[in-house]
Write a protein that holds these residues in place. Structure first.
Motif, PDB file in Angstrom:
ATOM      1  N   ARG A  28     -98.938 -78.500 -51.838  1.00 49.94           N
ATOM      2  CA  ARG A  28     -98.128 -78.136 -50.177  1.00 49.94           C
ATOM      3  C   ARG A  28     -98.114 -76.515 -49.948  1.00 49.94           C
ATOM      4  NH1 ARG A  28     -94.304 -82.654 -50.143  1.00 49.94           N
ATOM      5  NH2 ARG A  28     -94.512 -82.189 -48.072  1.00 49.94           N
ATOM      6  N   THR A  29     -98.069 -76.111 -48.745  1.00 50.15           N
ATOM      7  CA  THR A  29     -97.325 -74.760 -48.831  1.00 50.15           C
ATOM      8  C   THR A  29     -96.267 -74.643 -48.113  1.00 50.15           C
ATOM      9  OG1 THR A  29     -97.200 -75.303 -46.666  1.00 50.15           O
ATOM     10  CG2 THR A  29     -99.900 -74.716 -47.827  1.00 50.15           C
ATOM     11  N   LEU A  30     -95.460 -73.602 -48.267  1.00 43.96           N
ATOM     12  CA  LEU A  30     -94.285 -73.566 -48.810  1.00 43.96           C
ATOM     13  C   LEU A  30     -94.287 -73.757 -46.919  1.00 43.96           C
ATOM     14  CD1 LEU A  30     -93.343 -70.134 -50.166  1.00 43.96           C
ATOM     15  CD2 LEU A  30     -92.107 -71.804 -50.264  1.00 43.96           C
ATOM     16  N   ALA A  31     -94.562 -73.779 -45.777  1.00 45.28           N
ATOM     17  CA  ALA A  31     -94.772 -73.737 -44.561  1.00 45.28           C
ATOM     18  C   ALA A  31     -94.066 -75.266 -44.387  1.00 45.28           C
ATOM     19  CB  ALA A  31     -95.136 -73.432 -43.434  1.00 45.28           C
ATOM     20  N   ASP A  32     -95.479 -76.362 -45.102  1.00 43.98           N
ATOM     21  CA  ASP A  32     -94.660 -77.729 -45.564  1.00 43.98           C
ATOM     22  C   ASP A  32     -93.850 -78.181 -45.821  1.00 43.98           C
ATOM     23  OD1 ASP A  32     -96.011 -80.795 -45.187  1.00 43.98           O
ATOM     24  OD2 ASP A  32     -96.893 -80.227 -47.034  1.00 43.98           O
ATOM     25  N   VAL A  33     -93.368 -77.703 -46.594  1.00 43.78           N
ATOM     26  CA  VAL A  33     -92.355 -78.645 -47.216  1.00 43.78           C
ATOM     27  C   VAL A  33     -91.054 -77.926 -46.341  1.00 43.78           C
ATOM     28  CG1 VAL A  33     -90.654 -78.246 -49.530  1.00 43.78           C
ATOM     29  CG2 VAL A  33     -93.218 -78.605 -49.494  1.00 43.78           C
ATOM     30  N   ALA A  34     -91.062 -76.975 -45.911  1.00 51.50           N
ATOM     31  CA  ALA A  34     -90.035 -76.325 -45.289  1.00 51.50           C
ATOM     32  C   ALA A  34     -89.689 -77.282 -43.776  1.00 51.50           C
ATOM     33  CB  ALA A  34     -90.204 -74.598 -44.683  1.00 51.50           C
ATOM     34  N   ALA A  36     -91.245 -80.275 -43.558  1.00 53.82           N
ATOM     35  CA  ALA A  36     -90.590 -81.577 -44.033  1.00 53.82           C
ATOM     36  C   ALA A  36     -89.513 -81.663 -44.548  1.00 53.82           C
ATOM     37  CB  ALA A  36     -91.600 -82.416 -45.229  1.00 53.82           C
ATOM     38  N   SER A  37     -88.687 -80.607 -45.008  1.00 50.70           N
ATOM     39  CA  SER A  37     -87.270 -80.642 -45.662  1.00 50.70           C
ATOM     40  C   SER A  37     -86.217 -80.506 -44.408  1.00 50.70           C
ATOM     41  CB  SER A  37     -87.403 -80.136 -46.960  1.00 50.70           C
ATOM     42  OG  SER A  37     -87.375 -78.685 -46.402  1.00 50.70           O
ATOM     43  N   GLY A  38     -86.657 -79.193 -43.350  1.00 49.46           N
ATOM     44  CA  GLY A  38     -85.285 -78.786 -42.835  1.00 49.46           C
ATOM     45  C   GLY A  38     -85.156 -77.840 -42.863  1.00 49.46           C
ATOM     46  N   VAL A  39     -85.780 -76.978 -44.405  1.00 52.45           N
ATOM     47  CA  VAL A  39     -84.813 -75.775 -45.626  1.00 52.45           C
ATOM     48  C   VAL A  39     -85.383 -74.590 -44.071  1.00 52.45           C
ATOM     49  CG1 VAL A  39     -84.741 -74.809 -47.472  1.00 52.45           C
ATOM     50  CG2 VAL A  39     -83.674 -76.873 -46.839  1.00 52.45           C
ATOM     51  N   SER A  40     -85.321 -73.827 -43.683  1.00 50.12           N
ATOM     52  CA  SER A  40     -86.458 -72.144 -43.534  1.00 50.12           C
ATOM     53  C   SER A  40     -87.313 -72.341 -44.131  1.00 50.12           C
ATOM     54  CB  SER A  40     -85.082 -70.949 -42.974  1.00 50.12           C
ATOM     55  OG  SER A  40     -84.886 -70.630 -44.086  1.00 50.12           O
ATOM     56  N   LEU A  41     -88.397 -71.902 -43.829  1.00 46.47           N
ATOM     57  CA  LEU A  41     -89.297 -71.705 -45.136  1.00 46.47           C
ATOM     58  C   LEU A  41     -88.778 -70.159 -45.925  1.00 46.47           C
ATOM     59  CD1 LEU A  41     -93.108 -71.014 -44.254  1.00 46.47           C
ATOM     60  CD2 LEU A  41     -91.521 -68.934 -45.524  1.00 46.47           C
ATOM     61  N   PRO A  42     -87.828 -69.330 -45.222  1.00 46.12           N
ATOM     62  CA  PRO A  42     -87.443 -67.956 -46.353  1.00 46.12           C
ATOM     63  C   PRO A  42     -86.329 -68.440 -47.362  1.00 46.12           C
ATOM     64  CG  PRO A  42     -87.530 -67.288 -44.273  1.00 46.12           C
ATOM     65  CD  PRO A  42     -87.500 -69.577 -44.243  1.00 46.12           C
ATOM     66  N   VAL A  58     -79.053 -78.516 -49.646  1.00 42.36           N
ATOM     67  CA  VAL A  58     -80.553 -78.323 -49.731  1.00 42.36           C
ATOM     68  C   VAL A  58     -81.954 -78.955 -51.034  1.00 42.36           C
ATOM     69  CG1 VAL A  58     -81.568 -76.551 -50.301  1.00 42.36           C
ATOM     70  CG2 VAL A  58     -79.852 -75.986 -48.034  1.00 42.36           C
ATOM     71  N   VAL A  59     -80.593 -78.991 -51.650  1.00 42.55           N
ATOM     72  CA  VAL A  59     -81.885 -79.578 -53.173  1.00 42.55           C
ATOM     73  C   VAL A  59     -82.123 -81.221 -52.342  1.00 42.55           C
ATOM     74  CG1 VAL A  59     -81.499 -80.265 -55.790  1.00 42.55           C
ATOM     75  CG2 VAL A  59     -80.425 -78.301 -54.727  1.00 42.55           C
ATOM     76  N   ALA A  60     -81.676 -81.629 -52.089  1.00 45.06           N
ATOM     77  CA  ALA A  60     -81.452 -83.244 -51.888  1.00 45.06           C
ATOM     78  C   ALA A  60     -82.901 -82.863 -50.807  1.00 45.06           C
ATOM     79  CB  ALA A  60     -80.310 -84.053 -51.612  1.00 45.06           C
ATOM     80  N   ALA A  61     -82.544 -82.135 -49.624  1.00 49.70           N
ATOM     81  CA  ALA A  61     -83.097 -82.164 -48.569  1.00 49.70           C
ATOM     82  C   ALA A  61     -85.131 -81.470 -49.317  1.00 49.70           C
ATOM     83  CB  ALA A  61     -83.078 -81.415 -47.173  1.00 49.70           C
ATOM     84  N   ILE A  62     -84.581 -80.758 -50.379  1.00 47.10           N
ATOM     85  CA  ILE A  62     -86.739 -80.253 -50.434  1.00 47.10           C
ATOM     86  C   ILE A  62     -87.062 -81.853 -51.299  1.00 47.10           C
ATOM     87  CG2 ILE A  62     -86.903 -78.952 -52.031  1.00 47.10           C
ATOM     88  CD1 ILE A  62     -85.176 -76.847 -51.100  1.00 47.10           C
ATOM     89  N   CYS A  63     -86.042 -82.514 -52.507  1.00 51.61           N
ATOM     90  CA  CYS A  63     -86.283 -82.696 -53.562  1.00 51.61           C
ATOM     91  C   CYS A  63     -86.647 -84.088 -52.354  1.00 51.61           C
ATOM     92  CB  CYS A  63     -85.697 -83.299 -54.030  1.00 51.61           C
ATOM     93  SG  CYS A  63     -85.120 -82.474 -55.857  1.00 51.61           S
ATOM     94  N   GLY A  64     -86.420 -84.333 -51.533  1.00 58.03           N
ATOM     95  CA  GLY A  64     -86.754 -85.758 -50.680  1.00 58.03           C
ATOM     96  C   GLY A  64     -87.749 -84.990 -49.725  1.00 58.03           C
ATOM     97  N   ALA A  65     -88.308 -83.802 -49.085  1.00 55.54           N
ATOM     98  CA  ALA A  65     -89.519 -83.861 -48.847  1.00 55.54           C
ATOM     99  C   ALA A  65     -90.780 -83.667 -49.843  1.00 55.54           C
ATOM    100  CB  ALA A  65     -89.700 -82.478 -48.360  1.00 55.54           C
ATOM    101  N   LEU A  66     -90.481 -83.336 -51.216  1.00 58.02           N
ATOM    102  CA  LEU A  66     -91.322 -83.767 -52.252  1.00 58.02           C
ATOM    103  C   LEU A  66     -91.829 -85.208 -52.833  1.00 58.02           C
ATOM    104  CD1 LEU A  66     -90.215 -80.127 -54.321  1.00 58.02           C
ATOM    105  CD2 LEU A  66     -92.503 -80.764 -52.738  1.00 58.02           C
TER     106      LEU A  66
END
Length: 111
Positions: A28-34, A36-42, A58-66
């Motif tokens: 997956r790309t950074l853009a895809d996970v950003a 899906a998680s609602g976290v900005s790409l930067p 933020v950790v929970a959102a990224i983990c959820g997206a992954l």
């Protein structure tokens, strides 16, 4: 203690290394996970590089997206093998490029 002695990596560096590894393993790309998680790409990029201390939300959102349970992220971060050669003596996760050293400040107290 010698200034050349290796230091343990920071928690944010370990978490970022595991999150990046998981994202890449999933192809997956950074853009895809950003997205899906609602976290900005930067911000996601900074988290993966260990440059930002992510909040638990933020950790929970990224983990959820992954699809990665937070407990599994922590387990993998604790077990991350260390490479003592890639950053001039500082212990960092294998395959991880440590961020540049932060500027230091010196404080003098004069009576």
């Amino acid at each position: 203690m010698s200034s050349t002695a290796p230091h343990a990596p920071l928690l944010r560096e370990l978490l970022g290394a595991v999150l990046r590894e998981e994202r890449r393993d999933q192809g997956r790309t950074l853009a895809d996970v950003a997205t899906a998680s609602g976290v900005s790409l930067p911000h996601l990029s900074q988290v993966e590089r260990g440059g930002k201390e992510p909040s638990s939300e933020v950790v929970a959102a990224i983990c959820g997206a992954l699809g990665l349970p937070v407990a599994e992220l922590l387990r993998r971060a604790a077990a991350e093998p260390l490479d003592l050669t890639s950053s001039g003596g500082r212990a960092v996760p294998a395959g991880f490029t440590a961020p540049a050293a932060a500027p230091t400040a010196h404080l003098s107290l004069v009576a």
